[in-house]
Design an enzyme around this catalytic site. Sequence first.
Site, PDB file in Angstrom:
ATOM      1  N   THR A   1       0.842  -1.197   0.000  1.00  0.00           N
ATOM      2  CA  THR A   1       0.000   0.000   0.000  1.00  0.00           C
ATOM      3  C   THR A   1       0.875   1.243   0.000  1.00  0.00           C
ATOM      4  O   THR A   1       1.910   1.259   0.667  1.00  0.00           O
ATOM      5  CB  THR A   1      -0.900  -0.018   1.251  1.00  0.00           C
ATOM      6  OG1 THR A   1      -1.809  -1.124   1.144  1.00  0.00           O
ATOM      7  CG2 THR A   1      -1.707   1.272   1.398  1.00  0.00           C
TER       8      THR A   1
ATOM      9  N   THR B   1       4.402   4.558  -3.555  1.00  0.00           N
ATOM     10  CA  THR B   1       5.523   3.960  -4.304  1.00  0.00           C
ATOM     11  C   THR B   1       5.102   2.637  -4.927  1.00  0.00           C
ATOM     12  O   THR B   1       5.261   2.426  -6.138  1.00  0.00           O
ATOM     13  CB  THR B   1       6.733   3.760  -3.364  1.00  0.00           C
ATOM     14  OG1 THR B   1       6.946   4.953  -2.619  1.00  0.00           O
ATOM     15  CG2 THR B   1       7.983   3.426  -4.172  1.00  0.00           C
TER      16      THR B   1
ATOM     17  N   ASP C   1       6.283  -3.968  -1.381  1.00  0.00           N
ATOM     18  CA  ASP C   1       5.646  -2.920  -0.582  1.00  0.00           C
ATOM     19  C   ASP C   1       6.622  -1.767  -0.371  1.00  0.00           C
ATOM     20  O   ASP C   1       7.837  -1.948  -0.496  1.00  0.00           O
ATOM     21  CB  ASP C   1       5.203  -3.491   0.775  1.00  0.00           C
ATOM     22  CG  ASP C   1       4.055  -2.722   1.405  1.00  0.00           C
ATOM     23  OD1 ASP C   1       3.761  -1.596   0.954  1.00  0.00           O
ATOM     24  OD2 ASP C   1       3.449  -3.245   2.362  1.00  0.00           O
ATOM     25  N   GLY C   2       6.094  -0.623  -0.026  1.00  0.00           N
ATOM     26  CA  GLY C   2       6.906   0.539   0.315  1.00  0.00           C
ATOM     27  C   GLY C   2       7.297   0.508   1.779  1.00  0.00           C
ATOM     28  O   GLY C   2       7.046  -0.465   2.491  1.00  0.00           O
ATOM     29  N   ALA C   3       7.922   1.587   2.236  1.00  0.00           N
ATOM     30  CA  ALA C   3       8.279   1.719   3.648  1.00  0.00           C
ATOM     31  C   ALA C   3       8.431   3.198   3.961  1.00  0.00           C
ATOM     32  O   ALA C   3       8.619   4.020   3.060  1.00  0.00           O
ATOM     33  CB  ALA C   3       9.569   0.982   3.959  1.00  0.00           C
TER      34      ALA C   3
ATOM     35  N   LYS D   1       6.961   0.979   8.974  1.00  0.00           N
ATOM     36  CA  LYS D   1       5.874   1.031   8.013  1.00  0.00           C
ATOM     37  C   LYS D   1       4.599   1.483   8.729  1.00  0.00           C
ATOM     38  O   LYS D   1       4.566   1.525   9.940  1.00  0.00           O
ATOM     39  CB  LYS D   1       5.661  -0.356   7.361  1.00  0.00           C
ATOM     40  CG  LYS D   1       6.781  -0.668   6.361  1.00  0.00           C
ATOM     41  CD  LYS D   1       6.586  -2.001   5.655  1.00  0.00           C
ATOM     42  CE  LYS D   1       5.265  -2.183   4.984  1.00  0.00           C
ATOM     43  NZ  LYS D   1       4.908  -1.083   4.044  1.00  0.00           N
ATOM     44  N   GLY D   2       3.593   1.822   7.922  1.00  0.00           N
ATOM     45  CA  GLY D   2       2.319   2.184   8.531  1.00  0.00           C
ATOM     46  C   GLY D   2       1.946   3.635   8.367  1.00  0.00           C
ATOM     47  O   GLY D   2       0.941   4.076   8.920  1.00  0.00           O
ATOM     48  N   GLY D   3       2.745   4.383   7.572  1.00  0.00           N
ATOM     49  CA  GLY D   3       2.390   5.776   7.307  1.00  0.00           C
ATOM     50  C   GLY D   3       0.981   5.896   6.754  1.00  0.00           C
ATOM     51  O   GLY D   3       0.269   6.852   7.034  1.00  0.00           O
TER      52      GLY D   3
ATOM     53  N   GLU E   1      -0.207  -5.386   5.963  1.00  0.00           N
ATOM     54  CA  GLU E   1       1.077  -5.471   5.242  1.00  0.00           C
ATOM     55  C   GLU E   1       2.005  -6.502   5.882  1.00  0.00           C
ATOM     56  O   GLU E   1       2.724  -7.225   5.187  1.00  0.00           O
ATOM     57  CB  GLU E   1       1.761  -4.098   5.225  1.00  0.00           C
ATOM     58  CG  GLU E   1       1.021  -3.093   4.353  1.00  0.00           C
ATOM     59  CD  GLU E   1       1.572  -1.686   4.442  1.00  0.00           C
ATOM     60  OE1 GLU E   1       1.310  -0.899   3.536  1.00  0.00           O
ATOM     61  OE2 GLU E   1       2.264  -1.357   5.427  1.00  0.00           O
TER      62      GLU E   1
HETATM   63  C1  A5P Z   1       1.238   1.979   4.413  1.00  0.00           C
HETATM   64  O1  A5P Z   1       0.612   1.792   5.621  1.00  0.00           O
HETATM   65  C2  A5P Z   1       2.705   2.118   4.623  1.00  0.00           C
HETATM   66  O2  A5P Z   1       3.298   1.076   5.312  1.00  0.00           O
HETATM   67  C3  A5P Z   1       3.410   2.359   3.320  1.00  0.00           C
HETATM   68  O3  A5P Z   1       3.992   1.216   2.817  1.00  0.00           O
HETATM   69  C4  A5P Z   1       4.448   3.370   3.574  1.00  0.00           C
HETATM   70  O4  A5P Z   1       3.834   4.422   4.276  1.00  0.00           O
HETATM   71  C5  A5P Z   1       5.100   3.866   2.301  1.00  0.00           C
HETATM   72  O5  A5P Z   1       4.214   4.651   1.578  1.00  0.00           O
HETATM   73  P1  A5P Z   1       4.708   5.594   0.426  1.00  0.00           P
HETATM   74  O6  A5P Z   1       5.274   4.730  -0.635  1.00  0.00           O
HETATM   75  O7  A5P Z   1       3.468   6.336  -0.004  1.00  0.00           O
HETATM   76  O8  A5P Z   1       5.722   6.521   1.005  1.00  0.00           O
END
Ligand code: A5P
Length: 230
Positions: free
Chosen positions: A29, A32, A81-83, A94-96, A103
């Site tokens: 999610t 990115t 996944d992103g971070a 993670k978890g923004g 995730e």
């Molecule tokens: C989602 O809850 C997050 O773990 C995302 O993977 C994380 O915040 C990275 O998001 P962006 O790619 O939008 O920075």
Amino acid sequence: VSGPDAAKEAAGRAGAACIATGMRVGLGTGSTVRHTILALGQRDLDIECVATSESTRELAESLGLRVVAPDTAGALDVAVDGADEVDPAFNLVKGGGGAHTREKVVARMAERFVVVVDGSKVVERLGDFGVPLEVLDFAPGVVRAWLEALGAESVDPREQRSDSGNLLLDARFGPILDPAGLATTLSAVPGIVEHGLFPGEMVDRVIVGAPDGSVRDLSRDPTRNTPNSM
Ligand code: A5P
């Protein structure tokens, strides 16, 4: 396109290159991995996907990707996944976007976990972003007091809830010297459904995009950010 979104796009598209026809794929999610999903939508692959959020499920399905429930897939070949932060030992925050619980389940289901980020996410030490927490809406004030007793400098609730209907909080502990230790501590707090610290051992590959559209693969440094090295 150049700049921050070009960096995310470069990383996200490189993440899609890890996926081949016949695979079962975990879709993360965020902004990115969105580029990973868009790239997959442009290819004619026979893949089965598991989504880490409703927004990801909606995007994937709108592109014609086949999305199934985690229990239906059973296991995954790869998750991308992103971070929000990545340290030299590949520990993650993670978890923004508040999706870290789903995730983490999906990343654990995968044989390989590929992380796609732009360079701003690569840090020497975790902590500046804070630690996202998904918390049961039962005794949030009590959980908050426990977090403060564990050393949280601040605990801020978000307005948004998780896809599972739980509360989302951001706790700040300052620089995180021992990510594994803090992860163990937070996992033991009753009422915390899940925290956003992901151990480096979960991560197989980190792809970092640059504003000029190039990407680099980081290699894990096992001597860094382990409890004994601090
Ligand atoms: C989602 O809850 C997050 O773990 C995302 O993977 C994380 O915040 C990275 O998001 P962006 O790619 O939008 O920075």
